[in-house]
Design a protein around this motif. Structure first.
Motif, PDB file in Angstrom:
ATOM      1  N   LEU A 183      -3.350   0.361  -2.414  1.00 18.39           N
ATOM      2  CA  LEU A 183      -3.021   0.591  -1.009  1.00 18.39           C
ATOM      3  C   LEU A 183      -1.870   1.584  -0.859  1.00 18.39           C
ATOM      4  CD1 LEU A 183      -3.358  -3.010   0.476  1.00 18.39           C
ATOM      5  CD2 LEU A 183      -4.897  -1.067   0.800  1.00 18.39           C
ATOM      6  N   LEU A 184      -0.870   1.492  -1.738  1.00 21.48           N
ATOM      7  CA  LEU A 184       0.207   2.488  -1.702  1.00 21.48           C
ATOM      8  C   LEU A 184      -0.338   3.886  -1.997  1.00 21.48           C
ATOM      9  CD1 LEU A 184       3.423   0.988  -3.403  1.00 21.48           C
ATOM     10  CD2 LEU A 184       3.169   1.801  -1.052  1.00 21.48           C
ATOM     11  N   TYR A 185      -1.221   3.958  -2.987  1.00 23.06           N
ATOM     12  CA  TYR A 185      -1.836   5.242  -3.326  1.00 23.06           C
ATOM     13  C   TYR A 185      -2.641   5.775  -2.135  1.00 23.06           C
ATOM     14  CZ  TYR A 185      -4.750   8.720  -5.654  1.00 23.06           C
ATOM     15  OH  TYR A 185      -5.388   9.887  -5.996  1.00 23.06           O
ATOM     16  N   ASP A 186      -3.432   4.906  -1.504  1.00 24.89           N
ATOM     17  CA  ASP A 186      -4.226   5.313  -0.336  1.00 24.89           C
ATOM     18  C   ASP A 186      -3.328   5.823   0.787  1.00 24.89           C
ATOM     19  OD1 ASP A 186      -6.536   4.591  -1.634  1.00 24.89           O
ATOM     20  OD2 ASP A 186      -6.796   2.693  -0.566  1.00 24.89           O
ATOM     21  N   HIS A 187      -2.187   5.173   0.954  1.00 29.13           N
ATOM     22  CA  HIS A 187      -1.240   5.608   1.993  1.00 29.13           C
ATOM     23  C   HIS A 187      -0.786   7.041   1.741  1.00 29.13           C
ATOM     24  CE1 HIS A 187       2.260   5.711   4.627  1.00 29.13           C
ATOM     25  NE2 HIS A 187       3.017   5.988   3.576  1.00 29.13           N
ATOM     26  N   PHE A 188      -0.498   7.371   0.489  1.00 29.85           N
ATOM     27  CA  PHE A 188      -0.053   8.723   0.166  1.00 29.85           C
ATOM     28  C   PHE A 188      -1.180   9.749   0.307  1.00 29.85           C
ATOM     29  CE2 PHE A 188       3.510   6.562  -2.059  1.00 29.85           C
ATOM     30  CZ  PHE A 188       4.552   7.255  -1.454  1.00 29.85           C
ATOM     31  N   GLN A 189      -2.422   9.265   0.316  1.00 36.75           N
ATOM     32  CA  GLN A 189      -3.555  10.159   0.540  1.00 36.75           C
ATOM     33  C   GLN A 189      -3.891  10.280   2.022  1.00 36.75           C
ATOM     34  OE1 GLN A 189      -4.255  11.700  -2.348  1.00 36.75           O
ATOM     35  NE2 GLN A 189      -2.716  10.216  -3.050  1.00 36.75           N
ATOM     36  N   GLY A 190      -3.061   9.667   2.859  1.00 35.32           N
ATOM     37  CA  GLY A 190      -3.245   9.782   4.301  1.00 35.32           C
ATOM     38  C   GLY A 190      -4.213   8.784   4.911  1.00 35.32           C
ATOM     39  N   GLN A 191      -4.603   7.768   4.151  1.00 37.27           N
ATOM     40  CA  GLN A 191      -5.555   6.781   4.672  1.00 37.27           C
ATOM     41  C   GLN A 191      -4.821   5.684   5.449  1.00 37.27           C
ATOM     42  OE1 GLN A 191      -8.465   5.351   1.862  1.00 37.27           O
ATOM     43  NE2 GLN A 191      -8.342   7.213   0.631  1.00 37.27           N
ATOM     44  N   PRO A 192      -5.341   5.284   6.613  1.00 37.26           N
ATOM     45  CA  PRO A 192      -4.700   4.217   7.392  1.00 37.26           C
ATOM     46  C   PRO A 192      -4.908   2.855   6.729  1.00 37.26           C
ATOM     47  CG  PRO A 192      -6.773   4.864   8.420  1.00 37.26           C
ATOM     48  CD  PRO A 192      -6.532   5.823   7.275  1.00 37.26           C
ATOM     49  N   LEU A 193      -3.936   1.964   6.883  1.00 33.25           N
ATOM     50  CA  LEU A 193      -4.014   0.639   6.281  1.00 33.25           C
ATOM     51  C   LEU A 193      -4.028  -0.439   7.356  1.00 33.25           C
ATOM     52  CD1 LEU A 193      -1.418   0.881   3.339  1.00 33.25           C
ATOM     53  CD2 LEU A 193      -3.815   1.586   3.376  1.00 33.25           C
ATOM     54  N   GLN A 194      -4.642  -1.574   7.027  1.00 34.82           N
ATOM     55  CA  GLN A 194      -4.548  -2.760   7.869  1.00 34.82           C
ATOM     56  C   GLN A 194      -3.181  -3.393   7.669  1.00 34.82           C
ATOM     57  OE1 GLN A 194      -9.158  -3.889   6.715  1.00 34.82           O
ATOM     58  NE2 GLN A 194      -7.619  -5.490   6.782  1.00 34.82           N
ATOM     59  N   SER A 195      -2.844  -4.349   8.535  1.00 36.27           N
ATOM     60  CA  SER A 195      -1.568  -5.033   8.409  1.00 36.27           C
ATOM     61  C   SER A 195      -1.596  -6.095   7.316  1.00 36.27           C
ATOM     62  CB  SER A 195      -1.181  -5.684   9.736  1.00 36.27           C
ATOM     63  OG  SER A 195       0.057  -6.348   9.621  1.00 36.27           O
ATOM     64  N   GLU A 196      -2.732  -6.789   7.177  1.00 37.72           N
ATOM     65  CA  GLU A 196      -2.841  -7.851   6.166  1.00 37.72           C
ATOM     66  C   GLU A 196      -4.133  -7.707   5.373  1.00 37.72           C
ATOM     67  OE1 GLU A 196      -2.567  -9.442   9.467  1.00 37.72           O
ATOM     68  OE2 GLU A 196      -0.410  -9.794   9.479  1.00 37.72           O
ATOM     69  N   TYR A 197      -4.042  -7.996   4.095  1.00 37.66           N
ATOM     70  CA  TYR A 197      -5.204  -8.052   3.209  1.00 37.66           C
ATOM     71  C   TYR A 197      -5.143  -9.399   2.488  1.00 37.66           C
ATOM     72  CZ  TYR A 197      -5.672  -3.017   3.975  1.00 37.66           C
ATOM     73  OH  TYR A 197      -5.840  -1.772   4.552  1.00 37.66           O
ATOM     74  N   TYR A 198      -5.911 -10.365   2.983  1.00 31.37           N
ATOM     75  CA  TYR A 198      -5.888 -11.704   2.406  1.00 31.37           C
ATOM     76  C   TYR A 198      -6.892 -11.807   1.259  1.00 31.37           C
ATOM     77  CZ  TYR A 198      -3.102 -13.341   6.368  1.00 31.37           C
ATOM     78  OH  TYR A 198      -2.107 -13.528   7.294  1.00 31.37           O
ATOM     79  N   THR A 199      -6.439 -12.305   0.127  1.00 32.61           N
ATOM     80  CA  THR A 199      -7.322 -12.564  -1.001  1.00 32.61           C
ATOM     81  C   THR A 199      -7.730 -14.039  -0.974  1.00 32.61           C
ATOM     82  OG1 THR A 199      -5.357 -12.923  -2.375  1.00 32.61           O
ATOM     83  CG2 THR A 199      -6.364 -10.749  -2.450  1.00 32.61           C
TER      84      THR A 199
END
Length: 327
Positions: A295-311
């Motif tokens: 998710l950190l990597y995706d953020h640096f690629q400009g991808q939007p993230l959700q607030s929570e990712y529950y496993t």
């Protein structure tokens, strides 16, 4: 005289040119070194430097988080560093978080253990341009990018449901939580209580903290059983608790106790196979570590993230205990 003067000027210009070229080369080299210290390669190819701050180094749960994070870091070409207290210590975790900010790393993965204390420091990192992912325990009022991990309230409710299924809804319960300073532990306890309160035949008699320590779990469980001999169900909410409760029960010759634990230590799974522990709630630490890095990597690629990712969590008992080896 004119020829001598011109020769002297030429020599001087040559020296100045040499010094300028040397200075430029030195400056370029220093710039490259600074970039590397800040987490980037000096050759123009970006290579991020992340830090994952754990609750307790060498704890089996956090070792699985590390493995998942390390695998993802290798996949995405990321340098990742692991840090954490040798023994569960909120202040030491905060100090490590401050050090990561001072080092100007590219991204931080950390628990939001005590939200009141962690939120200002997480926000400090974000204000300095360092994105933060929380794992295992959230700090939802902070400016963190996202949370990755268990829905701890729901996990506590699942513990309660498991107690009802196992006991038929009747019994006296003793609970050992990993820490009374950790939001995730308190959320699991709240979820458990919500289910127990719906069944008049069930009662939580005592709650104590193991401070994420196997020895302390033994001591607290033994003391609890001595003070409350009516307890016939023991529940743990962190990885070390079930084994501590089991050892305390054996020392007091309380062989008929129902013990339900949390997480998937090898010894816990072995005790389930032997019929000494009834069941455990299994998280997915390997997945949590890997997903946080991605998710950190995706953020640096400009991808939007959700607030929570529950496993998801899973109940492991004698019928499916082997599945715990792969989580």
């Amino acid at each position: 005289m004119d020829k001598k003067w011109m020769a002297a000027v030429a020599v001087l210009l040559g020296i100045l040119t040499y010094l300028f070229i040397g200075f430029a080369h030195h400056s370029s080299k220093m710039s490259s070194i600074v970039k590397e210290l800040q987490g980037h390669r000096g050759n123009g190819t970006q290579r991020y430097h992340f830090v994952l701050i754990e609750q307790e180094r060498y704890n089996p749960y956090w070792e699985m988080v590390e493995k998942g994070a390390d695998q993802a870091a290798q996949e995405y070409g990321i340098d990742i560093e692991f840090a954490g207290a040798v023994r569960n210590n909120v202040n030491e975790q905060l100090n490590l978080l401050e050090k990561a900010i001072a080092a100007r790393v590219d991204g931080i993965i950390v628990q939001g253990l005590n939200e009141e204390n962690f939120t200002p420091v997480i926000d400090k990192a974000v204000k300095r341009g360092i994105p933060v992912i929380t794992i295992d325990t959230d700090a939802p009022s902070s400016q963190r990018l996202a949370y990755v991990g268990t829905d701890n309230m729901a996990a506590g409710e699942r513990l309660g449901e498991l107690v009802v299924e196992t006991t038929g809804g009747s019994g006296k319960i003793g609970v050992i939580i990993g820490s009374d300073q950790s939001a995730n532990q308190l959320q699991r306890l709240d979820g458990l209580r919500q289910v127990v309160e719906q069944h008049s035949g069930l009662e939580i008699v005592d709650v104590r903290s193991s401070n994420i320590s196997h020895m302390e779990a033994i001591q607290q469980a033994a003391s609890m059983l001595r003070e409350h001999p009516e307890i016939d169900i023991l529940i743990g909410t962190s990885a070390t608790d079930a084994l501590g409760m089991l050892q305390a029960a054996k020392s007091l010759k309380r062989d008929t106790l129902t013990i339900i634990g949390f997480d998937t230590q090898k010894e816990t799974l072995a005790a389930i196979r032997n019929g000494e522990i009834e069941a455990t709630i299994a998280q997915q630490p390997y997945l949590i570590g890997g997903m946080a890095v991605k998710l950190l990597y995706d953020h640096f690629q400009g991808q939007p993230l959700q607030s929570e990712y529950y496993t998801e969590v899973k109940v492991l008992d004698s019928s499916n205990v082997e599945e715990g080896e792969s989580l």
